[in-house]
Design a protein around this motif. Sequence first.
Motif, PDB file in Angstrom:
ATOM      1  N   LEU A 144      22.349  49.644  55.259  1.00 25.94           N
ATOM      2  CA  LEU A 144      23.792  49.754  55.455  1.00 25.94           C
ATOM      3  C   LEU A 144      24.461  48.402  55.316  1.00 25.94           C
ATOM      4  O   LEU A 144      25.550  48.282  54.755  1.00 25.94           O
ATOM      5  CB  LEU A 144      24.087  50.333  56.845  1.00 25.94           C
ATOM      6  N   ARG A 145      23.780  47.358  55.845  1.00 24.86           N
ATOM      7  CA  ARG A 145      24.359  46.027  55.745  1.00 24.86           C
ATOM      8  C   ARG A 145      24.552  45.636  54.284  1.00 24.86           C
ATOM      9  O   ARG A 145      25.606  45.130  53.890  1.00 24.86           O
ATOM     10  CB  ARG A 145      23.437  45.021  56.451  1.00 24.86           C
ATOM     11  N   LYS A 146      23.536  45.913  53.475  1.00 18.24           N
ATOM     12  CA  LYS A 146      23.659  45.583  52.043  1.00 18.24           C
ATOM     13  C   LYS A 146      24.774  46.393  51.411  1.00 18.24           C
ATOM     14  O   LYS A 146      25.558  45.889  50.605  1.00 18.24           O
ATOM     15  CB  LYS A 146      22.343  45.897  51.323  1.00 18.24           C
ATOM     16  N   GLN A 147      24.889  47.668  51.828  1.00 19.75           N
ATOM     17  CA  GLN A 147      25.924  48.541  51.288  1.00 19.75           C
ATOM     18  C   GLN A 147      27.307  47.983  51.573  1.00 19.75           C
ATOM     19  O   GLN A 147      28.194  48.029  50.714  1.00 19.75           O
ATOM     20  CB  GLN A 147      25.818  49.908  51.943  1.00 19.75           C
ATOM     21  N   ILE A 148      27.505  47.475  52.810  1.00 20.15           N
ATOM     22  CA  ILE A 148      28.838  46.974  53.165  1.00 20.15           C
ATOM     23  C   ILE A 148      29.236  45.849  52.241  1.00 20.15           C
ATOM     24  O   ILE A 148      30.356  45.811  51.730  1.00 20.15           O
ATOM     25  CB  ILE A 148      28.865  46.484  54.627  1.00 20.15           C
ATOM     26  N   ASN A 149      28.291  44.917  52.035  1.00 24.90           N
ATOM     27  CA  ASN A 149      28.604  43.805  51.138  1.00 24.90           C
ATOM     28  C   ASN A 149      28.984  44.305  49.760  1.00 24.90           C
ATOM     29  O   ASN A 149      29.962  43.864  49.160  1.00 24.90           O
ATOM     30  CB  ASN A 149      27.384  42.881  51.025  1.00 24.90           C
ATOM     31  N   ASN A 150      28.185  45.277  49.258  1.00 23.15           N
ATOM     32  CA  ASN A 150      28.464  45.780  47.908  1.00 23.15           C
ATOM     33  C   ASN A 150      29.804  46.470  47.848  1.00 23.15           C
ATOM     34  O   ASN A 150      30.572  46.278  46.911  1.00 23.15           O
ATOM     35  CB  ASN A 150      27.363  46.759  47.476  1.00 23.15           C
ATOM     36  N   VAL A 151      30.092  47.316  48.869  1.00 26.49           N
ATOM     37  CA  VAL A 151      31.343  48.082  48.846  1.00 26.49           C
ATOM     38  C   VAL A 151      32.540  47.152  48.865  1.00 26.49           C
ATOM     39  O   VAL A 151      33.500  47.328  48.118  1.00 26.49           O
ATOM     40  CB  VAL A 151      31.392  49.055  50.042  1.00 26.49           C
ATOM     41  N   SER A 152      32.499  46.149  49.720  1.00 23.99           N
ATOM     42  CA  SER A 152      33.685  45.290  49.824  1.00 23.99           C
ATOM     43  C   SER A 152      33.881  44.513  48.536  1.00 23.99           C
ATOM     44  O   SER A 152      35.004  44.343  48.075  1.00 23.99           O
ATOM     45  CB  SER A 152      33.568  44.353  51.012  1.00 23.99           C
ATOM     46  N   LEU A 153      32.770  44.072  47.924  1.00 23.51           N
ATOM     47  CA  LEU A 153      32.899  43.373  46.633  1.00 23.51           C
ATOM     48  C   LEU A 153      33.513  44.293  45.602  1.00 23.51           C
ATOM     49  O   LEU A 153      34.398  43.899  44.842  1.00 23.51           O
ATOM     50  CB  LEU A 153      31.511  42.924  46.159  1.00 23.51           C
ATOM     51  N   ALA A 154      33.058  45.560  45.610  1.00 21.41           N
ATOM     52  CA  ALA A 154      33.555  46.522  44.623  1.00 21.41           C
ATOM     53  C   ALA A 154      35.052  46.712  44.785  1.00 21.41           C
ATOM     54  O   ALA A 154      35.817  46.699  43.810  1.00 21.41           O
ATOM     55  CB  ALA A 154      32.814  47.852  44.778  1.00 21.41           C
ATOM     56  N   PHE A 155      35.509  46.853  46.023  1.00 21.97           N
ATOM     57  CA  PHE A 155      36.938  47.074  46.239  1.00 21.97           C
ATOM     58  C   PHE A 155      37.765  45.878  45.819  1.00 21.97           C
ATOM     59  O   PHE A 155      38.843  46.008  45.241  1.00 21.97           O
ATOM     60  CB  PHE A 155      37.202  47.413  47.718  1.00 21.97           C
ATOM     61  N   ILE A 156      37.252  44.671  46.127  1.00 20.18           N
ATOM     62  CA  ILE A 156      38.001  43.474  45.739  1.00 20.18           C
ATOM     63  C   ILE A 156      38.130  43.435  44.223  1.00 20.18           C
ATOM     64  O   ILE A 156      39.202  43.134  43.679  1.00 20.18           O
ATOM     65  CB  ILE A 156      37.308  42.207  46.288  1.00 20.18           C
ATOM     66  N   CYS A 157      37.035  43.781  43.514  1.00 19.33           N
ATOM     67  CA  CYS A 157      37.074  43.766  42.043  1.00 19.33           C
ATOM     68  C   CYS A 157      38.110  44.740  41.521  1.00 19.33           C
ATOM     69  O   CYS A 157      38.931  44.399  40.655  1.00 19.33           O
ATOM     70  CB  CYS A 157      35.694  44.141  41.491  1.00 19.33           C
ATOM     71  N   ILE A 158      38.097  45.972  42.082  1.00 17.85           N
ATOM     72  CA  ILE A 158      39.022  47.015  41.608  1.00 17.85           C
ATOM     73  C   ILE A 158      40.462  46.565  41.839  1.00 17.85           C
ATOM     74  O   ILE A 158      41.338  46.694  40.982  1.00 17.85           O
ATOM     75  CB  ILE A 158      38.739  48.353  42.314  1.00 17.85           C
ATOM     76  N   PHE A 159      40.704  46.001  43.031  1.00 10.20           N
ATOM     77  CA  PHE A 159      42.038  45.536  43.387  1.00 10.20           C
ATOM     78  C   PHE A 159      42.533  44.507  42.389  1.00 10.20           C
ATOM     79  O   PHE A 159      43.667  44.553  41.910  1.00 10.20           O
ATOM     80  CB  PHE A 159      41.959  44.938  44.801  1.00 10.20           C
ATOM     81  N   CYS A 160      41.630  43.533  42.093  1.00 13.47           N
ATOM     82  CA  CYS A 160      42.018  42.465  41.159  1.00 13.47           C
ATOM     83  C   CYS A 160      42.332  43.025  39.784  1.00 13.47           C
ATOM     84  O   CYS A 160      43.313  42.619  39.152  1.00 13.47           O
ATOM     85  CB  CYS A 160      40.872  41.439  41.039  1.00 13.47           C
ATOM     86  N   ILE A 161      41.510  43.982  39.358  1.00 13.61           N
ATOM     87  CA  ILE A 161      41.715  44.553  38.015  1.00 13.61           C
ATOM     88  C   ILE A 161      43.059  45.266  37.957  1.00 13.61           C
ATOM     89  O   ILE A 161      43.845  45.077  37.012  1.00 13.61           O
ATOM     90  CB  ILE A 161      40.552  45.520  37.668  1.00 13.61           C
ATOM     91  N   ILE A 162      43.347  46.065  39.001  1.00 20.16           N
ATOM     92  CA  ILE A 162      44.622  46.801  39.020  1.00 20.16           C
ATOM     93  C   ILE A 162      45.775  45.813  39.021  1.00 20.16           C
ATOM     94  O   ILE A 162      46.779  45.984  38.309  1.00 20.16           O
ATOM     95  CB  ILE A 162      44.686  47.719  40.267  1.00 20.16           C
ATOM     96  N   TRP A 163      45.674  44.755  39.813  1.00 16.33           N
ATOM     97  CA  TRP A 163      46.739  43.763  39.911  1.00 16.33           C
ATOM     98  C   TRP A 163      46.951  43.062  38.579  1.00 16.33           C
ATOM     99  O   TRP A 163      48.078  42.768  38.186  1.00 16.33           O
ATOM    100  CB  TRP A 163      46.368  42.793  41.035  1.00 16.33           C
ATOM    101  N   LEU A 164      45.816  42.807  37.891  1.00 16.69           N
ATOM    102  CA  LEU A 164      45.929  42.118  36.607  1.00 16.69           C
ATOM    103  C   LEU A 164      46.573  43.026  35.560  1.00 16.69           C
ATOM    104  O   LEU A 164      47.330  42.574  34.702  1.00 16.69           O
ATOM    105  CB  LEU A 164      44.537  41.687  36.121  1.00 16.69           C
ATOM    106  N   LEU A 165      46.234  44.316  35.674  1.00 12.87           N
ATOM    107  CA  LEU A 165      46.737  45.241  34.664  1.00 12.87           C
ATOM    108  C   LEU A 165      48.235  45.486  34.824  1.00 12.87           C
ATOM    109  O   LEU A 165      48.921  45.782  33.852  1.00 12.87           O
ATOM    110  CB  LEU A 165      45.993  46.576  34.749  1.00 12.87           C
ATOM    111  N   CYS A 166      48.708  45.364  36.096  1.00 16.18           N
ATOM    112  CA  CYS A 166      50.123  45.676  36.337  1.00 16.18           C
ATOM    113  C   CYS A 166      51.049  44.530  35.944  1.00 16.18           C
ATOM    114  O   CYS A 166      50.634  43.413  35.864  1.00 16.18           O
ATOM    115  CB  CYS A 166      50.348  45.962  37.826  1.00 16.18           C
TER     116      CYS A 166
END
Lengths: 192, 639
Positions: free
Chosen positions: B617-639
């Motif tokens: 679960l600990r590894k999952q948390i790190n992965n999930v938060s990284l994934a969300f930050i990436c998605i956020f950045c991509i959306i922000w860049l696209l807008c």
Amino acid sequence: MPSEQAGFFVKRKISHKIQLYNVYSSTYSLLRDQNTLLHGRYHEMAPNVVPMDYTKDPDVKLPMQLIINMPELKENPFKERIVESFSEDGEGSLSFNDFVDMFSVLSEMAPRELKAIYAFKIYDFNTDNFICKADLEKTLNKLTREELTAEEITLVCEKVIEEADMDGDGKLGFADFENMISKAPDFLRYYF
Amino acid sequence: MLLYPLLVVYKNYCILIPIFCFLHGFDAEEDLVGSLASMSTNERIKAIQKMPETMRKKREIRNKVLKEITKKSRHRGAQCTQCLQGAAVSFRRFGNTLSEYFHQLRLWHKTLKIIGAEFGTSVLSYFVFLKWLLNLNIFSFLINFGFITIPQFLAAEPNNLSFTGLEVFTGAGYFQQTVLYYGFYTNATISKVENGPSYNMQLAYIFTVGIYFVICFLILLFSMAKFFSRNINSQTFSVNASKLLCTWDFNITNEKAVKLQQKNLHTQIKESLTEVNKEVRNFSVMERVARIATHLLAWLASLGTAVAACAAVYFLSINNLKLFMKGYRNDLESQAAMLVLPVIVSLLNTLIPFFFSWLGHLEKFQTPGQHIYVTITRNTILKMSIVGILCYYWLNIVATSESQCWETLVGQDIYRLVLVDFIFCLLGSFFGEFLRRIIGTTVCMNLGLPEFDIGRNVLDLIYAQTLTWIGILFSPLLPGIQMIAFFIVFFVKKVSLMRNCQPPRKVWRTAQMMTSFIFLLFCPSFLGVLSVTGVTVWRLKPSEECGPFRGLSSMYAAVDEWIQILQSYTASKWVVWIYHNLISSELFFFILSTILLVVTYLYWQIIQGRKTMTELLRKQINNVSLAFICIFCIIWLLC
């Protein structure tokens, strides 16, 4: 009785009365009957300002300087933060309700979750709901009387964030803090 | 388990939360009031206590909840539910007032708080342990006095011996014919009124002692389980984080103690930083061999000392027996000779630990924690082997000797050991703390004030309690004597602590300490006592002329005879059945042990599984938060 011993005697009486207060926190008559001891302590800090009669719900607040001179808090390095966390206006002046709140959380019968929430608030110096690196540095200074060098402080704070930060945002949220103290069995015992 | 990813989502989208709160704020409070109103009273009280709001807000919510409840009950049209509720509230208030009075009766509550404030939680844990042992001894004394001694008073024989003051120290003489020792108790069935209710002394004696040990076993087991479950999580996972945020002892309010704690933490942090820097230090082969050789030698020396001490005690006790076989004389010389064995045992127990701690200083341990645990282990081995050799002497030599009443002899030996140990404890306090303070402040200034030695004092307590437990079968009132001893020790230690000692410089991990104390009390001490008592009850032949089991082949034979008598009554056939098929049947215990082992193995596997899950679960948390930050950045860049 020397004032320190009086302080503990009060704390013992307070801790049990606070539990009752937690259960039956309703009317002022209860306040007067069962918390005369707490009220006595509040009154003796500023006898000219605090009235003995609380039925008319007076709006009296005592400034932080008076409260941090209480024997229970005087030597505590976090005394200002403790008083600020319980003050409604955020500047450290406590009304009588805030005063009772403070002792109720700091008594030995307060539930662990409540203590964890307030411990987090105390360590959060800039009140942004995260314990960031600056908060940790201030905590470390208070714990070691500012005797560590700047490099050592930075090193320790980085290690702490590395170990306890679960989601990688560089600061400790409440979930990280709670996870960490769940592994420290002495937390309840040490926190009053 | 799913909360962690959800909290991460919450943090990343926290811009939107204030808008949500504004729109749903009032609904949230109504939901809260509704959910609180539907809980039971106890749950509601606990839920309100846990809320991190001010008193005023909690009061408002509570009033709203009460209004909601009365509205609901009015809908159901029940007047009597309101009366019932009122009655329940006043009953609870009465219960709370009662418990407040009981709280005030708690012994030494204020003293313990003061000790905790001046010296910290680790020194406090010694006094808490002492108070716990005192309560245990009060319980033992009440049980023994109530069930064994009071009936004996009704059937007491007159005491023809004279009382001289020295009996208090030797336990012999006048005390031999009193309720203090096993030998005085009758084996008859006591009845005050002819054909009235009778009291079988044999059964009373054996069942009281047996049930007392079962209760002690359960108390120790539950205390250990409670401490283990609390402390099993304290791994070295977040050493630094814990040190910074969890080790400050908020209980301390003494200025000197606070400064000491700060200096302590400062030293610890500096040490751990330097350790980090020399983590990559490899010992050469020669150094490793030298270290192992030093450790081996030190262990050999300590075990050798323990064996030598045991041999000395053994030969001294054989001499002791010869003294008894000569008969009892009332002169000063023979009285003093009786005290030689206890004094030598206590001297060995006091002086050899200093040798062990000197050995510990010679060996260079990697952490101070290792040093402490090794020293405590060596001291425990010494004390338990001395007790063991004494038990061997009592059970194999005294029991088979030709003395008139061997149980009373053993009881007297234990009484003297307990008394002399108590005196040495007081002397130890005097020399170890008072004189040491005088020396440290006047003659040899760089020594300073002494510290309270927690490890040594706790082992002394465990040793005293072991002797008391062994002695319960032979001297039923021994817990009463130990109770008085512990009472006096508490006051003496407290006064000595306050006047002579300084707060400890080493930080002990308190929770682990309490676990180790109770574990030491359970594992060598209580289990050893159970085996000794078991051997005495099952294997040894009681003396012919004294005590409640005179004439029987073993103490347990009394239970056998009772079961035989019960067989003739039809109403108690189930007791006989349980006895024959469960208690004295080996198959039953075999099956029970197998079931326990299987359950233990299953629980162990569950714990391993949960540890793996936590890592994943600990590894999952790190992965999930990284994934969300990436998605956020991509959306922000696209807008």
